[in-house]
Design a protein around this motif. Structure first.
Motif, short mmCIF file in Angstrom:
data_model
loop_
_atom_site.label_atom_id
_atom_site.label_comp_id
_atom_site.label_asym_id
_atom_site.label_seq_id
_atom_site.Cartn_x
_atom_site.Cartn_y
_atom_site.Cartn_z
N SER A 189 0.84 -1.19 0.00
CA SER A 189 0.00 0.00 0.00
C SER A 189 0.88 1.24 0.00
CB SER A 189 -0.89 0.01 1.24
OG SER A 189 -0.10 0.14 2.42
N ASP A 190 0.28 2.40 -0.25
CA ASP A 190 1.04 3.65 -0.23
C ASP A 190 1.69 3.88 1.13
OD1 ASP A 190 0.40 4.13 -2.82
OD2 ASP A 190 -1.14 5.63 -2.41
N GLU A 191 0.97 3.54 2.19
CA GLU A 191 1.50 3.74 3.53
C GLU A 191 2.71 2.84 3.78
OE1 GLU A 191 -1.64 3.21 2.78
OE2 GLU A 191 -2.47 5.21 3.18
N GLN A 192 2.62 1.58 3.37
CA GLN A 192 3.75 0.65 3.56
C GLN A 192 4.95 1.06 2.71
OE1 GLN A 192 1.53 -2.87 2.41
NE2 GLN A 192 1.57 -3.67 4.51
N LEU A 193 4.68 1.51 1.48
CA LEU A 193 5.76 1.93 0.60
C LEU A 193 6.52 3.11 1.18
CD1 LEU A 193 6.99 1.37 -2.26
CD2 LEU A 193 5.50 3.19 -3.10
N LEU A 194 5.80 4.08 1.70
CA LEU A 194 6.44 5.27 2.26
C LEU A 194 7.08 5.00 3.60
CD1 LEU A 194 3.72 7.94 1.37
CD2 LEU A 194 5.95 7.64 0.29
#
Length: 470
Positions: A189-194
Motif C-alpha cells: 500500500s502507499d503507507e507501507q511503501l512510504l
C-alpha cells in the motif's frame, strides 16, 4: 628513474576463452550494478523521495527537487571520471574497477538505511545528497572502465558484439530496479511503501556487490594495457619518462628501439581534442534520451497524466526485456556494416519517432503509452548505447582511453542526463504541455547524428595504438 626499456610490441597479449568470459561477466555485472543503483534512485526520486525527503513543498516543486538531487550524482561522476580515469590509464583497468564497485555498492546500501525528513528534518535530504555524491564518484569510472576492459579483451571482428554486453549490463540493471519497484508498487500500500518498502531495493543491492567484488578479485588485466608500448612493469610511463626514452632512442641505431620510439612519439605528440568532442556528441543523444525516457517520463506520467504509478515502471520492464534482443543485434550489425551507418539509422529513427511517441504516451490509452515508451527506450536509448560501448573505445588511443572515455561519458551525462529532467520538468510546468519533451529528444538525437557524420569509421581499429583515431 625506472628502466623504461622494453621489447618491441607484438600485439595484444593472449587471453583464453575463460578469461574473456570472466571479463565479460565482470563488465556486465558491474555495469548492471551501476545502473541498478542509479535506476533505483531515479525511480525512488520520481515516486516517493519527493514525499519522504521533500514533504514541505508542492508536488511539482517536490518533483523538481527530487530530480535535482538525482542530478547532483552526475557532478560527482565527473570528479570520479577524472580521478579514476587517470588511475586506470596509469596502473591498469582491473584495480580501478575493483575500487569503483566498492564505492557504489556501499553508498547504495546506506541510502536504504537513511532516516527520513520526518525523523531528522533537513539533515535527511543532506545525507541523501552526500550518499548520492559518493555513489556518483564511484560510478564515474565504472561504465567507462567496463567498456574499455571489454573492448580491449574482444576479438576485433566481434568487438561490437562483445562490447555490447556493457549495454546489456545497463539493461539488466534497469530491468532489475524497475522489476523490484513494480513488485513493490503491486504488493504494498502507499503507507507501507512510504514507511519502509522503499528501503528494500537499496538494501538488497548489498548481495550483488559482494558477488561483483569477488569476481573482480580474480580478473586478469586488459591484454591491450599489458601490451601498450608505454607500459613497463605494469605501470605506464609518465610524460617525462617518455621524453627521456625518446631522447635516448635518438642516440641509438637499433631498429627495434627506433620503432618503439616512433610509436611512443605518435602517442604523445598528437594534439588531443577532436576525438573527445566527437565522442561527446555521440554520447549526447543516448544520455539525453535516457534521462528523459527512463527518469523524467516516469514522474511526469504519474504526476501530470495521473496514471497509475505502476504503468511507466512496467513499460520500462517490458522495454528492458526487449532490449536483450536489441542490444546484441545492434552490436552485430555494427560489426557487419560499421559504426557510422548504424548511428545514422538509429538517430534518424529516434527523431522521426519523438512526437509520435509522446502522442502515444499522452493518448489516455495504457497499451499505447507502454508501446511508446518501449519503442523509445529500445531505439533512442539501448540501441545507441550498444553502439556507444564500442565506438567511443575505438576513437581513443590506449594511453588516455580510460580518461577520455570516462570524461566524455560523464560530461555528456551532466549536460544531458542530469540537467535534462530538470529542464523538462520546468518547461512542461511552464507550458502545460508535453511538446518540450519531444523537442528535447529531437535536439539530443540531432547532435549525435551530426557527430556520427563527422566521425571516422572505427570498426576493426588496432586498440594498442597510443594515438586517437582522429
Amino acid at each position: 628513474m625506472r628502466d623504461t626499456t622494453r621489447t618491441e610490441p607484438t600485439g595484444p597479449a593472449t587471453r583464453t576463452t575463460r578469461d574473456l568470459t570472466r571479463a565479460a561477466v565482470s563488465g556486465w555485472l558491474g555495469t548492471a550494478m551501476e545502473f541498478m543503483d542509479f535506476q533505483l534512485y531515479s525511480l525512488a526520486a520520481a515516486i516517493v523521495f519527493n514525499k519522504i525527503f521533500f514533504p514541505d513543498v508542492s508536488p511539482a516543486i517536490g518533483l523538481i527537487a527530487a530530480m535535482a538531487t538525482y542530478g547532483v550524482g552526475y557532478v560527482a561522476r565527473l570528479a570520479g571520471a577524472v580521478y579514476f580515469g587517470r588511475m586506470g590509464d596509469r596502473i591498469g583497468r582491473k584495480k580501478v574497477l575493483f575500487l569503483t564497485i566498492l564505492l557504489m555498492g556501499a553508498s547504495t546500501t546506506l541510502i536504504g538505511a537513511l532516516p527520513t525528513y520526518a525523523t531528522i528534518g533537513i539533515l535527511a535530504p543532506i545525507l541523501l545528497v552526500v550518499l548520492r555524491l559518493v555513489q556518483g564518484f564511484g560510478a564515474g569510472a565504472e561504465i567507462a572502465g567496463a567498456t574499455v576492459m571489454l573492448a580491449e579483451y574482444a576479438p576485433a571482428k566481434r568487438r561490437g558484439l562483445v562490447a555490447s554486453l556493457v549495454s546489456l549490463g545497463t539493461n539488466s540493471g534497469t530491468l532489475a530496479a524497475s522489476g523490484l519497484w513494480a513488485i513493490l508498487l503491486a504488493v504494498l500500500s502507499d503507507e507501507q511503501l512510504l514507511a519502509w518498502g522503499w528501503r528494500l531495493p537499496f538494501l538488497l543491492s548489498f548481495a550483488l556487490m559482494i558477488f561483483a567484488v569477488w569476481l573482480r578479485r580474480n580478473l586478469k588485466e586488459s591484454p591491450v594495457f599489458e601490451e601498450r608500448p608505454d607500459v613497463v612493469d605494469g605501470v605506464a610511463m609518465s610524460r617525462t619518462e617518455v621524453e627521456s626514452a625518446l631522447t635516448e632512442s635518438a642516440r641509438t641505431t637499433s631498429s627495434p628501439e627506433k620503432k618503439q620510439a616512433s610509436v611512443l612519439e605518435a602517442g604523445i605528440r598528437q594534439r588531443k581534442g577532436k576525438a573527445f568532442f566527437l565522442a561527446l556528441g555521440l554520447r549526447f543523444g543516448q544520455a539525453g534520451n535516457s534521462g528523459l525516457i527512463q527518469t523524467f517520463l516516469v514522474g511526469y506520467i504519474a504526476t501530470n497524466l495521473h496514471a497509475d504509478r505502476a504503468v511507466p515502471t512496467d513499460a520500462i520492464v517490458y522495454g528492458s526485456l526487449l532490449g536483450f534482443a536489441t542490444v546484441p543485434l545492434i552490436g552485430l550489425l555494427g560489426d557487419r556494416f560499421g559504426r557510422r551507418p548504424m548511428y545514422v539509422a538509429l538517430t534518424l529513427l529516434t527523431m522521426a519517432f519523438a512526437f509520435p511517441m509522446m502522442l502515444l504516451i499522452t493518448s489516455g490509452s495504457t497499451p499505447a503509452l507502454m508501446l511508446g515508451m518501449v519503442l523509445g527506450l529500445n531505439v533512442g536509448v539501448l540501441g545507441l548505447f550498444s553502439l556507444e560501448s564500442v565506438t567511443m573505445a575505438e576513437l581513443f588511443g590506449s594511453r588516455t582511453r580510460f580518461t577520455q572515455l570516462a570524461l566524455s561519458k560523464e560530461i555528456g551525462g551532466i549536460l544531458a542526463t542530469a540537467v535534462g529532467p530538470v529542464i523538462a520538468a520546468s518547461l512542461t510546468a511552464v507550458t502545460g504541455s508535453w511538446w518540450p519533451i519531444a523537442a528535447m529528444l529531437v535536439v539530443y538525437s540531432l547532435i549525435t547524428l551530426v557527430s556520427a557524420f563527422l566521425a571516422p569509421e572505427t570498426r576493426g581499429r588496432d586498440l594498442v595504438r597510443l594515438e586517437d583515431a582522429v
